[in-house]
Write an enzyme that holds these catalytic residues in place. Structure first.
Site, PDB file in Angstrom:
ATOM      1  N   LYS A 196       0.838  -1.204   0.000  1.00  0.00           N
ATOM      2  CA  LYS A 196       0.000   0.000   0.000  1.00  0.00           C
ATOM      3  C   LYS A 196       0.877   1.259   0.000  1.00  0.00           C
ATOM      4  CE  LYS A 196      -3.823  -2.425   2.194  1.00  0.00           C
ATOM      5  NZ  LYS A 196      -4.512  -2.805   3.426  1.00  0.00           N
ATOM      6  N   GLN A 230      -4.359  -1.539   9.684  1.00  0.00           N
ATOM      7  CA  GLN A 230      -4.311  -2.875   9.084  1.00  0.00           C
ATOM      8  C   GLN A 230      -4.870  -3.922  10.053  1.00  0.00           C
ATOM      9  OE1 GLN A 230      -3.269  -3.595   5.827  1.00  0.00           O
ATOM     10  NE2 GLN A 230      -4.044  -5.640   6.297  1.00  0.00           N
ATOM     11  N   ASP A 254     -10.829   3.124   4.350  1.00  0.00           N
ATOM     12  CA  ASP A 254     -11.175   1.700   4.251  1.00  0.00           C
ATOM     13  C   ASP A 254     -12.697   1.527   4.192  1.00  0.00           C
ATOM     14  OD1 ASP A 254      -9.164  -0.158   3.947  1.00  0.00           O
ATOM     15  OD2 ASP A 254      -8.638  -0.227   6.069  1.00  0.00           O
TER      16      ASP A 254
END
Ligand code: NAD
Length: 292
Positions: free
Chosen positions: A52, A96, A119
């Site tokens: 990412k 994460q 997200d």
């Protein structure tokens, strides 16, 4: 059978984003800045976070990696999140998952400012998505919708079976594809571990989205001719012939299913690369607010 090439599509999306970033800079506007928080040293998580961050550099974003030790307390993590929420230079950030067991995942996701929640996991954004109010869509479903659109796969009035009801893939997929939208208007069945007649359902499906995390679960005898297959699964299977000791397998038995499919995503190179591209897209949207 036509392969849905997520690698090529994601590269194209990244190029489009890079052009937009250049335009923002030309206008003297802000360079998008994504931060990623990693807690602990889980191998897969570290790989995902590093890709990412690398992808950010490629499109001209700024990126920050906040790397915290495995024994980080919930309080310490919530403090980091508070700092990111208040940092005017950070446009979006992700935490994460999974998190170490001493940390309540739900509490952490709730602490993220919904305006920086690239997200799309915060209840405010899940609610907006469900009510069709423009907002950040969770990256993996967003990527799948984009693939269906760009490959012009007809979804209107089609039977779709989504296998797996996770909050990050299966459930949002089922919601999005049932909505009145591009790659939507489908009749959706959401199957899960308690579903009794799965094969009966998948044999009726025009499109199957497979997201259960069981390697090579969906086999050729479970689908009809011409079906579109979206394989979300990523499982590491031991493989002594590979240098790294494992190979990546999807939730679909590619060998048998691809013989009947009209369209199919491979693993790797299908949904996976799209997830990162759409995270970048969400970060750009955090800056431009140009939700469509
Ligand atoms: P999860 O592991 O949270 O949940 C699995 C779901 O599958 C559950 O809802 C369960 O009810 C269902 N299920 C389990 N066994 C079943 C069975 N026999 N029949 C029908 N349904 C069954 O799911 P997840 O987090 O969505 O992950 C699914 C897979 O997708 C994993 O392999 C994961 O690594 C992968 N994944 C890939 C990406 C990507 O970017 N490509 C993103 C997220 C997840």
């Amino acid at each position: 059978m036509k392969l849905i090439d997520g690698k090529a599509t994601s590269a194209q999306i990244k190029e489009e984003i890079a052009i937009e970033v250049k335009n923002l800079k030309k206008k003297g506007l802000k360079t998008p800045h994504l931060a990623a928080v990693l807690v602990g040293t889980d191998g897969a998580s570290m790989t995902y976070v590093n890709s990412k961050v690398k992808a950010c550099e490629k499109v001209g974003f700024n990126s920050t990696l906040i790397d915290l030790p495995e024994d980080t307390t919930e309080e310490q993590l919530l403090h980091e999140i508070d700092l990111l929420n208040k940092d005017a230079d950070i446009d979006g950030f992700i935490v994460q998952l999974p998190l170490p067991k001493q940390i309540d995942e739900q509490k952490v996701l709730m602490a993220v400012d919904p305006n920086k929640d690239v997200d799309g996991f915060h209840p405010t954004n899940v609610g907006k998505m469900t009510l069709e109010i423009p907002t950040f869509l969770p990256a993996t479903p967003f990527g799948i919708m984009e693939l269906l659109e760009r490959y012009e796969i007809e979804t209107s009035g089609k039977n779709v079976v989504v296998i797996g009801r996770s909050h990050i893939v299966g459930r949002p997929m089922s919601i999005l594809m049932s909505q009145k939208r591009k790659a939507g208007d489908a009749t959706v069945t959401l199957a899960h571990s308690r579903t009794k007649n799965l094969k009966e359902l998948t044999l009726q499906a025009d499109i199957v989205v497979v997201a259960l995390g069981v390697a090579e679960f969906l086999t050729g005898d479970m689908v009809k001719e011409g079906v579109t297959i979206i394989d979300v699964g990523i499982t590491r299977l031991p493989d002594a012939t590979k240098k790294r000791g494992y190979r990546l397998a999807g939730d679909v038995d590619f060998e048998s299913v691809s013989k009947k499919a009209g369209y199919i995503t491979p693993v790797p190179g299908g949904v996976g690369p799209m997830t990162i591209a759409m995270l970048l897209k969400n970060t750009l949207l955090a800056v431009t607010k140009n939700f469509s």
